[in-house]
Write a protein that holds these residues in place. Structure first.
Motif, PDB file in Angstrom:
ATOM      1  N   PHE A 134       0.832  -1.192   0.000  1.00  0.00           N
ATOM      2  CA  PHE A 134       0.000   0.000   0.000  1.00  0.00           C
ATOM      3  C   PHE A 134       0.876   1.255   0.000  1.00  0.00           C
ATOM      4  O   PHE A 134       1.846   1.366   0.748  1.00  0.00           O
ATOM      5  N   HIS A 138      -2.890   5.779   0.436  1.00  0.00           N
ATOM      6  CA  HIS A 138      -3.880   4.735   0.709  1.00  0.00           C
ATOM      7  C   HIS A 138      -4.911   5.107   1.778  1.00  0.00           C
ATOM      8  O   HIS A 138      -6.031   4.592   1.762  1.00  0.00           O
ATOM      9  N   TYR A 141      -8.491   5.838   0.823  1.00  0.00           N
ATOM     10  CA  TYR A 141      -9.242   4.664   0.369  1.00  0.00           C
ATOM     11  C   TYR A 141      -9.673   3.812   1.564  1.00  0.00           C
ATOM     12  O   TYR A 141     -10.787   3.274   1.585  1.00  0.00           O
ATOM     13  N   GLY A 150      -5.067  -2.766   5.305  1.00  0.00           N
ATOM     14  CA  GLY A 150      -3.803  -2.054   5.185  1.00  0.00           C
ATOM     15  C   GLY A 150      -3.500  -1.233   6.429  1.00  0.00           C
ATOM     16  O   GLY A 150      -4.360  -1.034   7.285  1.00  0.00           O
ATOM     17  N   LEU A 157       3.082   3.269   5.446  1.00  0.00           N
ATOM     18  CA  LEU A 157       2.817   3.203   4.010  1.00  0.00           C
ATOM     19  C   LEU A 157       4.078   3.572   3.232  1.00  0.00           C
ATOM     20  O   LEU A 157       5.013   4.151   3.774  1.00  0.00           O
ATOM     21  N   GLU A 177       2.519   4.223  -8.269  1.00  0.00           N
ATOM     22  CA  GLU A 177       1.444   4.085  -7.286  1.00  0.00           C
ATOM     23  C   GLU A 177       0.142   4.407  -7.991  1.00  0.00           C
ATOM     24  O   GLU A 177       0.033   5.454  -8.648  1.00  0.00           O
ATOM     25  N   GLY A 192      -7.676   0.081  -3.369  1.00  0.00           N
ATOM     26  CA  GLY A 192      -6.681   0.728  -2.527  1.00  0.00           C
ATOM     27  C   GLY A 192      -5.631   1.410  -3.386  1.00  0.00           C
ATOM     28  O   GLY A 192      -5.569   1.192  -4.600  1.00  0.00           O
ATOM     29  N   SER A 193      -4.812   2.237  -2.755  1.00  0.00           N
ATOM     30  CA  SER A 193      -3.707   2.875  -3.469  1.00  0.00           C
ATOM     31  C   SER A 193      -2.472   1.999  -3.292  1.00  0.00           C
ATOM     32  O   SER A 193      -1.937   1.858  -2.185  1.00  0.00           O
ATOM     33  N   VAL A 194      -2.035   1.412  -4.382  1.00  0.00           N
ATOM     34  CA  VAL A 194      -1.013   0.364  -4.339  1.00  0.00           C
ATOM     35  C   VAL A 194       0.259   0.833  -5.038  1.00  0.00           C
ATOM     36  O   VAL A 194       0.219   1.376  -6.140  1.00  0.00           O
TER      37      VAL A 194
END
Length: 202
Positions: A134, A138, A141, A150, A157, A177, A192-194
């Motif tokens: 993540f 993130h 989200y 997460g 993060l 990302e 999610g923000s990955v």
């Protein structure tokens, strides 16, 4: 540590038994060799790699995770070398692995840099890191959808800048990302923000 023992002692696999999609896609580009999985939990990714012909090693701090991983390996008729403890104590060989996979291997900020430095020593020159976790954006989200799971603190993060700095002696192949829709059993459900990172050790 107890959080992970509690999570992994349940009968159902917390993140399922199917591999992470990004990892599986990336391994398709490699001829099987020696691979090391960090913070591997219940073994879904390690077992997948073993089924694909890789010589697999893995580690985690959770004994319950290892038990589940070995159970999964046995049911798939494959072998994985799974060790429990902290990386400096586990006696993996230096310059030994063709690939190191870090899939949602989140660590407290104060030890992350040291962990990345140590794990890199086990990778052969020309070997690659495959990384998904993540990213720094993130939390919004997670606030919108707690089921995506997460870390709940910003410090745990990953930012692109931090990852590049931690792996400064690597040639970056991919670093991004972006929002990703996840569906991994009991956790990681939703967008999610990955952060995804692939790099080659120089």
């Amino acid at each position: 540590m107890q959080r992970w023992e509690d999570r992994f002692q349940k009968e159902e696999y917390a993140y399922g038994i199917e591999p992470n999609k990004f990892l599986a896609q990336q391994l398709n580009h490699f001829k099987p060799g020696k691979i090391l999985f960090g913070a591997e939990g219940e073994g879904r990714n390690a077992v997948y790699a073993a089924k694909e012909g890789w010589n697999v090693s893995a580690f985690d701090i959770s004994t319950e995770g290892k038990n589940k991983a070995l159970k999964l390996a046995k049911s798939n008729q494959v072998h994985i070398d799974y060790r429990v403890g902290h990386l400096p104590d586990l006696k993996f060989k230096p310059n030994h692995f063709d690939v190191i996979a870090l899939i949602y291997a989140h660590f407290p900020a104060e030890i992350r840099k040291k962990f990345h430095s140590i794990v890199s020593t086990h990778l052969k020159p020309g070997g690659r890191i495959i990384f998904e976790a993540f990213g720094e954006h993130h939390l919004k989200y997670l606030k919108e959808n707690p089921n995506v799971s997460g870390p709940k603190d910003q410090a745990s993060l990953f930012s692109k800048k931090e990852v590049q700095k931690d792996f400064k002696d690597f040639k970056v192949i991919l670093l991004e990302e972006k929002p990703v829709a996840l569906q991994e059993s009991l956790y990681h459900n939703g967008t999610g923000s990955v952060l995804r990172f692939i790099a080659e050790k120089l």
